[in-house]
Design a protein around this motif. Structure first.
Motif, short mmCIF file in Angstrom:
data_model
loop_
_atom_site.label_atom_id
_atom_site.label_comp_id
_atom_site.label_asym_id
_atom_site.label_seq_id
_atom_site.Cartn_x
_atom_site.Cartn_y
_atom_site.Cartn_z
N TYR A 1 3.13 1.51 -3.42
CA TYR A 1 2.53 1.71 -4.75
C TYR A 1 1.28 2.58 -4.74
N GLU A 2 0.43 2.47 -3.75
CA GLU A 2 -0.78 3.31 -3.74
C GLU A 2 -0.46 4.72 -3.22
N ILE A 3 0.47 4.78 -2.28
CA ILE A 3 0.85 6.10 -1.76
C ILE A 3 2.11 6.63 -2.48
N GLY A 4 2.98 5.71 -2.90
CA GLY A 4 4.16 6.13 -3.65
C GLY A 4 5.35 6.51 -2.80
N LEU A 5 5.48 5.90 -1.60
CA LEU A 5 6.62 6.21 -0.73
C LEU A 5 7.81 5.33 -1.07
N LEU B 1 -1.30 1.85 -9.78
CA LEU B 1 -1.88 2.01 -8.43
C LEU B 1 -1.65 3.37 -7.78
N PHE B 2 -0.73 4.16 -8.34
CA PHE B 2 -0.33 5.40 -7.67
C PHE B 2 -1.54 6.31 -7.38
N ARG B 3 -1.73 6.62 -6.16
CA ARG B 3 -2.79 7.51 -5.64
C ARG B 3 -4.20 6.98 -5.91
N HIS C 1 0.83 -1.22 0.00
CA HIS C 1 0.00 0.00 0.00
C HIS C 1 0.86 1.27 0.00
N LEU C 2 1.82 1.30 0.91
CA LEU C 2 2.63 2.52 1.04
C LEU C 2 3.55 2.72 -0.16
#
Lengths: 229, 245
Positions: free
Chosen positions: A180-184, B56-58, A177-178
């Motif tokens: 790829y979805e948040i981009g950290l 998946l980004f954001r 999650h952190l």
């Protein structure tokens, strides 16, 4: 606080005229006031839903919104329209006076709508995926856009489900999650979540493990190859 | 056939990810340059990394409208809690929220400067004596008209009874410095009565506009033009005005 009786009694053409004049020589006291023609014009547009007042506001403040959005973006007219659409959509009709006691509050809110519209467009350009809830502004009226966003959303949910089923524990879910979805980056993950991830090497190991597993996964490979990606 | 690493003892778990992210040590980089198996695996990991990032980004970020609602305090309590939790982990949304907050607290003096800089003017046109040739400048039968002037623009406005009732046809032609203002083709013209817009038209390619079937009464007219609008007030349409004014 309500608009002054004097401004309430003005006909719309005179009100527009006075708002224009006020804007060209506006004082700080007028911006901090609620007895002014410009405040009354906004009140009529929102509380009374007057199309003439709304039309005048669009023409009067379009250039201010353009200034707030900034000059460097293409399709700036679409962003301006989005800004006004947001203002209209989320403006509280029932509690206008309470929410906007002065013209400053109204203009501050319009400025926030302009910034929000710009952020929305920048987001869409940096991320192909768009959730259904984000189809807004001018795009609202395009059936093609809505359908595309809905299909995109279904494909995205499928991908998420596929990935979720391949993750082994809570730490893997969090790293996924952190990252790829948040981009950290791994370093940023350690900085923000030192309790869960005290060492950056640990984050990299988990990431590598996940990627190797996903790369070998037949269902996921089929998903990528189906062109949904 | 699957390739095998040439020296497994030189590389440990996490090193390939380090390499993909461009933070690997010199020894890991050297190993990968010598080892076709590890190079292929690193390339495959990099591809997967890019694909996931792109897709998946954001994707779980609250929408821009939701963030606006968060800043302006219009979200439901559950939505508000969700956004607050998300902001703790997402620097992108946190940055956007900060920018929105700043936008709402602009100083009065800055706001004043910005509004004055971008204000549109509205110019009231005044009636001037018509030149004789203006009667011929309007399409259709010659008839009496009034010429209004606002800066470089002039608007010749005339009316005639066009049907029983009576109803009127109100015609205008826009000129700039005495010649037809072709470049304002498409500009909106609004006819208003008692503060309501009763009809909207556009200036055509030759500078004309026409409002048809207009009832008797007193009207206003607004022509939108670049940074200012031109307003004509007190246009009285009565059988007398149509014939004699």
């Amino acid at each position: 606080m309500v608009a002054h009786k004097g401004t309430r009694a003005l006909d719309i053409d005179t009100l527009i005229l006075k708002c224009r004049a006020e804007s060209r020589e506006v004082s700080e006291a007028q911006i901090l006031g609620s007895h002014t023609p410009c405040y009354e014009l906004f009140r009529r547009a929102v509380e009374e839903e007057s199309p003439e007042a709304w039309d005048a506001i669009y023409r009067q403040y379009r250039r201010s919104v353009l200034l707030w959005i900034g000059p460097s973006l293409p399709d700036v007219d679409e962003i301006v329209n989005r800004a006004f659409a947001k203002f209209w959509q989320f403006c509280p009709r029932q509690s206008f006076g309470k929410r906007f006691p002065t013209l400053r509050h109204i203009l501050g809110y319009l400025r926030q709508c302009a910034i929000s519209a710009r952020q929305e467009v920048i987001r869409q350009r940096t991320r192909p995926y768009q959730s259904e809830g984000e189809v807004s502004g001018a795009d609202h009226f395009s059936l093609e856009t809505v359908e595309r966003a809905a299909l995109d959303n279904v494909a995205y949910q499928q991908l998420r489900e596929l990935i979720r089923n391949r993750l082994n524990d809570e730490r893997e879910h969090l790293v996924m999650h952190l990252s790829y979805e948040i981009g950290l980056t791994p370093t940023e993950i350690c900085d923000r979540f030192p309790k869960e991830f005290p060492r950056v090497e640990e984050v990299r190991k988990i990431k590598e493990r996940i990627l190797k597993r996903l790369r070998r996964d037949r269902a996921l490979r089929a998903w990528w190859e189906s062109g949904k990606a | 056939m699957t390739m095998k690493c040439i020296a497994p003892e030189e590389i440990k778990e996490g090193d390939l990810m380090n390499y993909v992210e461009g933070t690997a040590s010199q020894s890991v980089r050297e190993h990968i340059s010598r080892c076709p198996a590890c190079a292929a695996q690193a390339e495959a990991l990099a591809q997967m990394d890019r694909a996931l990032r792109r897709r998946l980004f954001r994707s779980t970020c609250p929408s821009s409208d939701t963030l606006l609602g968060y800043v302006t305090g219009t979200l439901l309590p559950d939505e508000r809690k969700y956004v607050a939790r998300h902001l703790k982990e997402c620097p992108h949304c946190a940055g956007e929220v900060e920018e929105l907050k700043q936008a709402g607290v602009t100083s009065v003096s800055l706001l004043r400067q910005q509004i004055m800089r971008t204000a549109r003017a509205i110019v009231e046109a005044v009636a001037v004596p018509p030149r004789p040739e203006l009667a011929l400048a309007l399409r259709g039968k010659p008839y009496r008209l009034t010429l209004f002037s606002a800066g470089d623009l002039s608007i010749a406005l005339g009316s005639e009874i066009s049907g029983p009732g009576p109803v009127f046809r109100l015609r205008g032609r826009v000129m700039e410095d005495g010649v037809p203002a072709f470049h304002i083709a498409g500009n909106p013209v609004r006819l208003t009565r008692q503060s309501k817009v009763v009809d909207r038209k556009q200036v055509d390619g030759l500078g004309y506009f026409v409002f048809d079937r207009v009832s008797p009464g007193e009207y206003g007219l607004v022509l939108e033009h670049v940074d200012s609008d031109v307003m004509i007030k007190n246009i009285r349409l009565s059988s007398e005005w149509g014939r004699t004014r």
